[in-house]
Design a protein around this motif. Structure first.
Motif, PDB file in Angstrom:
ATOM      1  N   SER A  86      -9.749 -52.542  29.387  1.00 29.63           N
ATOM      2  CA  SER A  86     -10.225 -53.818  29.912  1.00 29.63           C
ATOM      3  C   SER A  86     -11.539 -53.628  30.670  1.00 29.63           C
ATOM      4  CB  SER A  86      -9.162 -54.441  30.820  1.00 29.63           C
ATOM      5  OG  SER A  86      -9.082 -53.737  32.043  1.00 29.63           O
ATOM      6  N   MET A  90     -16.102 -53.898  24.005  1.00 28.98           N
ATOM      7  CA  MET A  90     -16.372 -53.337  22.681  1.00 28.98           C
ATOM      8  C   MET A  90     -16.816 -54.460  21.746  1.00 28.98           C
ATOM      9  SD  MET A  90     -15.275 -50.348  20.751  1.00 28.98           S
ATOM     10  CE  MET A  90     -15.766 -49.998  19.079  1.00 28.98           C
ATOM     11  N   PHE A  92     -17.741 -55.114  17.667  1.00 27.50           N
ATOM     12  CA  PHE A  92     -17.506 -54.477  16.376  1.00 27.50           C
ATOM     13  C   PHE A  92     -18.517 -54.939  15.332  1.00 27.50           C
ATOM     14  CE2 PHE A  92     -13.514 -54.801  18.623  1.00 27.50           C
ATOM     15  CZ  PHE A  92     -12.909 -53.575  18.426  1.00 27.50           C
ATOM     16  N   ASN A  96     -14.648 -59.384  14.518  1.00 25.81           N
ATOM     17  CA  ASN A  96     -13.235 -59.390  14.891  1.00 25.81           C
ATOM     18  C   ASN A  96     -12.879 -60.446  15.926  1.00 25.81           C
ATOM     19  OD1 ASN A  96     -13.030 -57.271  13.176  1.00 25.81           O
ATOM     20  ND2 ASN A  96     -12.732 -55.697  14.728  1.00 25.81           N
ATOM     21  N   LEU A  97     -13.491 -61.614  15.822  1.00 26.56           N
ATOM     22  CA  LEU A  97     -13.043 -62.721  16.674  1.00 26.56           C
ATOM     23  C   LEU A  97     -11.654 -63.141  16.221  1.00 26.56           C
ATOM     24  CD1 LEU A  97     -16.309 -64.856  16.847  1.00 26.56           C
ATOM     25  CD2 LEU A  97     -15.289 -63.526  18.693  1.00 26.56           C
ATOM     26  N   PHE A  98     -10.823 -63.598  17.177  1.00 23.28           N
ATOM     27  CA  PHE A  98      -9.466 -64.012  16.813  1.00 23.28           C
ATOM     28  C   PHE A  98      -9.555 -65.278  15.963  1.00 23.28           C
ATOM     29  CE2 PHE A  98      -8.856 -61.977  21.116  1.00 23.28           C
ATOM     30  CZ  PHE A  98      -8.592 -60.736  20.565  1.00 23.28           C
ATOM     31  N   ALA A  99      -9.139 -65.175  14.712  1.00 23.96           N
ATOM     32  CA  ALA A  99      -9.412 -66.228  13.732  1.00 23.96           C
ATOM     33  C   ALA A  99      -8.666 -67.522  14.033  1.00 23.96           C
ATOM     34  CB  ALA A  99      -9.044 -65.722  12.337  1.00 23.96           C
ATOM     35  N   HIS A 100      -7.541 -67.434  14.766  1.00 22.11           N
ATOM     36  CA  HIS A 100      -6.714 -68.625  15.004  1.00 22.11           C
ATOM     37  C   HIS A 100      -7.045 -69.282  16.332  1.00 22.11           C
ATOM     38  CE1 HIS A 100      -4.950 -65.403  17.181  1.00 22.11           C
ATOM     39  NE2 HIS A 100      -3.988 -66.144  17.690  1.00 22.11           N
ATOM     40  N   LYS A 101      -8.062 -68.787  17.028  1.00 27.26           N
ATOM     41  CA  LYS A 101      -8.403 -69.351  18.337  1.00 27.26           C
ATOM     42  C   LYS A 101      -9.844 -69.855  18.320  1.00 27.26           C
ATOM     43  CE  LYS A 101      -5.175 -66.690  21.148  1.00 27.26           C
ATOM     44  NZ  LYS A 101      -4.364 -67.844  21.527  1.00 27.26           N
ATOM     45  N   LEU A 109      -9.162 -65.449  26.550  1.00 25.06           N
ATOM     46  CA  LEU A 109      -7.850 -64.818  26.369  1.00 25.06           C
ATOM     47  C   LEU A 109      -7.688 -63.590  27.272  1.00 25.06           C
ATOM     48  CD1 LEU A 109      -5.174 -64.841  24.684  1.00 25.06           C
ATOM     49  CD2 LEU A 109      -6.229 -63.092  23.264  1.00 25.06           C
ATOM     50  N   LYS A 113      -4.971 -63.425  30.247  1.00 24.89           N
ATOM     51  CA  LYS A 113      -3.770 -62.623  30.018  1.00 24.89           C
ATOM     52  C   LYS A 113      -3.843 -61.249  30.674  1.00 24.89           C
ATOM     53  CE  LYS A 113      -1.908 -65.843  27.734  1.00 24.89           C
ATOM     54  NZ  LYS A 113      -0.912 -66.645  28.465  1.00 24.89           N
ATOM     55  N   VAL A 114      -5.014 -60.636  30.707  1.00 25.00           N
ATOM     56  CA  VAL A 114      -5.113 -59.284  31.247  1.00 25.00           C
ATOM     57  C   VAL A 114      -5.479 -59.308  32.725  1.00 25.00           C
ATOM     58  CG1 VAL A 114      -6.274 -57.059  31.038  1.00 25.00           C
ATOM     59  CG2 VAL A 114      -5.746 -58.388  28.979  1.00 25.00           C
ATOM     60  N   ARG A 158     -17.204 -62.546  24.615  1.00 22.41           N
ATOM     61  CA  ARG A 158     -15.791 -62.208  24.832  1.00 22.41           C
ATOM     62  C   ARG A 158     -15.657 -60.885  25.584  1.00 22.41           C
ATOM     63  NH1 ARG A 158     -11.956 -61.187  19.674  1.00 22.41           N
ATOM     64  NH2 ARG A 158     -13.445 -59.507  19.347  1.00 22.41           N
ATOM     65  N   ALA A 159     -16.463 -59.895  25.193  1.00 22.15           N
ATOM     66  CA  ALA A 159     -16.395 -58.600  25.865  1.00 22.15           C
ATOM     67  C   ALA A 159     -16.907 -58.714  27.302  1.00 22.15           C
ATOM     68  CB  ALA A 159     -17.208 -57.565  25.088  1.00 22.15           C
ATOM     69  N   MET A 162     -14.680 -59.896  30.410  1.00 22.46           N
ATOM     70  CA  MET A 162     -13.823 -58.973  31.152  1.00 22.46           C
ATOM     71  C   MET A 162     -14.590 -58.285  32.276  1.00 22.46           C
ATOM     72  SD  MET A 162     -10.971 -59.411  29.727  1.00 22.46           S
ATOM     73  CE  MET A 162      -9.950 -58.088  30.352  1.00 22.46           C
TER      74      MET A 162
ATOM     75  N   GLN B 133      -8.318 -57.416  14.063  1.00 24.83           N
ATOM     76  CA  GLN B 133      -7.799 -58.379  15.033  1.00 24.83           C
ATOM     77  C   GLN B 133      -7.030 -57.667  16.142  1.00 24.83           C
ATOM     78  OE1 GLN B 133      -7.910 -62.109  14.753  1.00 24.83           O
ATOM     79  NE2 GLN B 133      -9.691 -61.413  13.620  1.00 24.83           N
ATOM     80  N   SER B 139      -8.857 -53.596  22.543  1.00 25.76           N
ATOM     81  CA  SER B 139     -10.015 -53.188  23.336  1.00 25.76           C
ATOM     82  C   SER B 139     -10.305 -54.165  24.472  1.00 25.76           C
ATOM     83  CB  SER B 139     -11.247 -52.951  22.451  1.00 25.76           C
ATOM     84  OG  SER B 139     -11.494 -54.055  21.652  1.00 25.76           O
ATOM     85  N   LEU B 140      -9.674 -55.346  24.456  1.00 29.98           N
ATOM     86  CA  LEU B 140      -9.769 -56.223  25.625  1.00 29.98           C
ATOM     87  C   LEU B 140      -8.797 -55.796  26.723  1.00 29.98           C
ATOM     88  CD1 LEU B 140      -9.972 -59.888  24.259  1.00 29.98           C
ATOM     89  CD2 LEU B 140     -11.756 -58.598  25.392  1.00 29.98           C
ATOM     90  N   GLY B 141      -7.863 -54.906  26.368  1.00 28.38           N
ATOM     91  CA  GLY B 141      -6.883 -54.462  27.357  1.00 28.38           C
ATOM     92  C   GLY B 141      -5.545 -55.157  27.237  1.00 28.38           C
ATOM     93  N   GLN B 146       1.563 -58.264  24.379  1.00 27.94           N
ATOM     94  CA  GLN B 146       0.607 -59.378  24.428  1.00 27.94           C
ATOM     95  C   GLN B 146      -0.165 -59.489  23.125  1.00 27.94           C
ATOM     96  OE1 GLN B 146      -1.613 -58.077  27.895  1.00 27.94           O
ATOM     97  NE2 GLN B 146      -0.773 -59.719  29.134  1.00 27.94           N
ATOM     98  N   GLN B 155      -0.859 -65.188  13.616  1.00 22.59           N
ATOM     99  CA  GLN B 155      -1.579 -65.142  12.346  1.00 22.59           C
ATOM    100  C   GLN B 155      -0.716 -64.614  11.208  1.00 22.59           C
ATOM    101  OE1 GLN B 155      -5.883 -64.051  12.530  1.00 22.59           O
ATOM    102  NE2 GLN B 155      -5.309 -63.257  14.530  1.00 22.59           N
TER     103      GLN B 155
END
Lengths: 251, 235
Positions: A86, A90, A92, A96-101, A109, A113-114, A158-159, A162, B133, B139-141, B146, B155
């Motif tokens: 965290s 990173m 990429f 690699n974005l979360f496709a469903h969000k 996120l 969450k973290v 997104r990175a 954090m 994914q 890598s976000l932790g 989770q 998904q």
């Protein structure tokens, strides 16, 4: 850019070895990255530069040697490893974005969450970050609705959400159409000038020249050269670096 | 063909009992299968080994043998599977609460056997989510749990639902074995009783039984087709 390094280095790799089966992808690699330093890693494909980048947040475990981040050896697994990750952003090659969000949900996120931030606070900061990378107006769209350049800028936001101590970029522009490379590099350049510690694997020699403090040249899993960009591009010491540069700079 | 009309109540009773077995077994298999799937993809090697051995055993053993183990093995160990007499549920599904344990034995066998296939259907969905994914989430932790909950499972669901449906359809058909392991009065046992004890001709009875199973499986299949079409449009 002047040398900004002070105090103890943030990232230290010491005699790191890694094999993929019989393939020695990292061969006794030692490297230290100071706080606020921008290190660009270049080299021919298959030289181990992406793997090097991915070992720093332990997406790739190593076979021998040590890696320390901010004075602590990398944890092997579990909660301590999640905490370390965290603190290391990173980015990429394939976004690699979360496709469903949505884009904003992608950015919030991790903080929610973290870091257990309040959703309203996380959203506010997320929007500010999206504004900083120039895509605040895309916040409620899904990743697939954005161009590659916009997606990569969202991934950087997104990175950054954090509030990482360092950012790793694994070929961030290699999957982009040429006209979108610039917008991503602009964001990265502005990050670098804000003093973010960055390790950037890239083929963008222009970025290496103007934004890097040091250029690392890798070949066959070995760290072959480590020099300031002006020196490296004007006067590469090794035969392999000269050969590599002659191939990419002639076009 | 008069048997279908004369003995409609027997067919209906058999249908109802089979439906009860199937509903309970489907719930049990989905829950157990999900647990085994999490074991199989967990980052902890011993848990992964446990999940993998479970699937290897129950996916590769004939259901008949699993039924034998449940119906003869459990009593040999001194168990009547009384732990399945769950308050409230046993009054909804009265057979769970009776002293004759065969309904419970059949249920255990069906759940154990089907869970292995549920696990593999869920896992194939997880594998359909691009590896990047989960990597981005890590890598976000995000922790393993989770990561599953917020990134991978939402998904994977799309890719899992059609194979899961096929598993449940197969399970409904497999439930026909229960009648041969002491469960009195389910659809398959109904056939046995009507042709053997009461002397009705086999073919009309078999047609009645088949209709009973088709009423359960065909709508489920049609539902899956619709889900698949909707997914194709969304893509």
């Amino acid at each position: 850019m002047d040398d900004v390094t002070t105090g103890e280095p943030l990232i230290v790799l010491d005699a790191v070895n890694k094999w993929f089966g019989p393939l020695h992808v990292l061969d006794d690699v030692s490297l230290s990255v100071g706080r606020g330093e921008v290190v660009v890693v270049i080299g021919p494909s298959g030289s181990g530069k992406s793997t090097l980048c991915r070992t720093i947040n332990r997406l790739e475990p190593i076979n021998s040697g040590t890696i320390t981040f901010d004075g602590q050896p990398l944890p092997a697994e579990g909660k301590p490893l999640a905490k370390l990750r965290s603190e290391v952003g990173m980015v990429f090659q394939s976004f690699n974005l979360f496709a469903h969000k949505t884009i904003l949900e992608n950015v919030t996120l991790g903080p929610i969450k973290v870091r257990k931030e309040k959703p309203t606070a996380a959203r506010e900061r997320g929007l500010a970050l999206l504004d900083r990378v120039g895509i605040a107006n895309q916040a409620d769209k899904f990743p697939a609705q954005l161009s590659g350049g916009q997606q990569q800028r969202a991934a950087i936001a997104r990175a950054l959400a954090m509030q990482p101590k360092a950012m790793l970029f694994d070929e961030p522009t290699s999957a982009l159409d040429p006209e979108m490379v610039g917008e991503v590099l602009d964001v990265m350049t502005s990050l670098a000038s804000d003093g973010m510690t960055m390790v950037v694997v890239t083929h963008e020699m222009g970025f290496a020249r103007h934004a890097a403090n040091r250029v690392i040249f890798m070949a066959d899993g070995q760290l072959v050269e480590d020099a300031p960009p002006a020196e490296f591009f004007a006067n590469p010491r090794s035969e392999r670096a000269r050969d590599f540069l002659s191939k990419i700079l002639t076009h | 063909m008069n048997v279908l009309i004369d003995k409609f109540d027997v067919f209906a009773g058999g249908f109802w009992l089979t439906l009860q077995i199937c509903i309970l077994a489907a719930i049990g298999a989905l829950v157990l299968g999900a647990i085994v799937a999490v074991l199989r993809i967990s980052p902890v090697p011993p848990l992964r080994a446990l999940g993998t051995s479970y699937v290897n055993v129950f996916r590769n053993m004939p259901l008949t043998v699993v039924m034998f183990f449940a119906a003869f093995g459990l009593p040999a160990l001194g168990s009547n599977a009384d732990f399945l007499r769950i308050p409230v549920i046993d009054s909804l599904f009265t057979r769970l609460g009776t002293d004759l344990p065969y309904f419970r034995f059949a249920l255990i066998a069906l759940v154990l056997y089907t869970a292995a296939f549920v696990c593999e259907a869920l896992r194939s969905g997880v594998n359909a989510v691009p590896a990047g994914q989960a990597e981005a989430a890590r890598s976000l932790g995000l922790t393993f749990g989770q990561n599953l909950r917020h990134v991978v499972l939402p998904q994977s669901w799309q890719a899992s639902v059609v194979p899961l449906g096929s598993v449940i359809i197969a399970m409904i058909k497999n439930s026909a074995l229960a009648g041969f392991f002491g469960v009195v009065g389910d659809l398959s046992a109904t056939a046995d009783q009507l042709t053997g004890a009461e002397g009705y001709a086999f073919v009309p009875v078999a047609i009645g039984i088949s209709l009973g199973y088709l009423i359960m499986t065909v709508p489920l299949g049609a539902l899956l087709d619709r889900i698949e079409k909707r997914q194709a449009v969304a893509r």
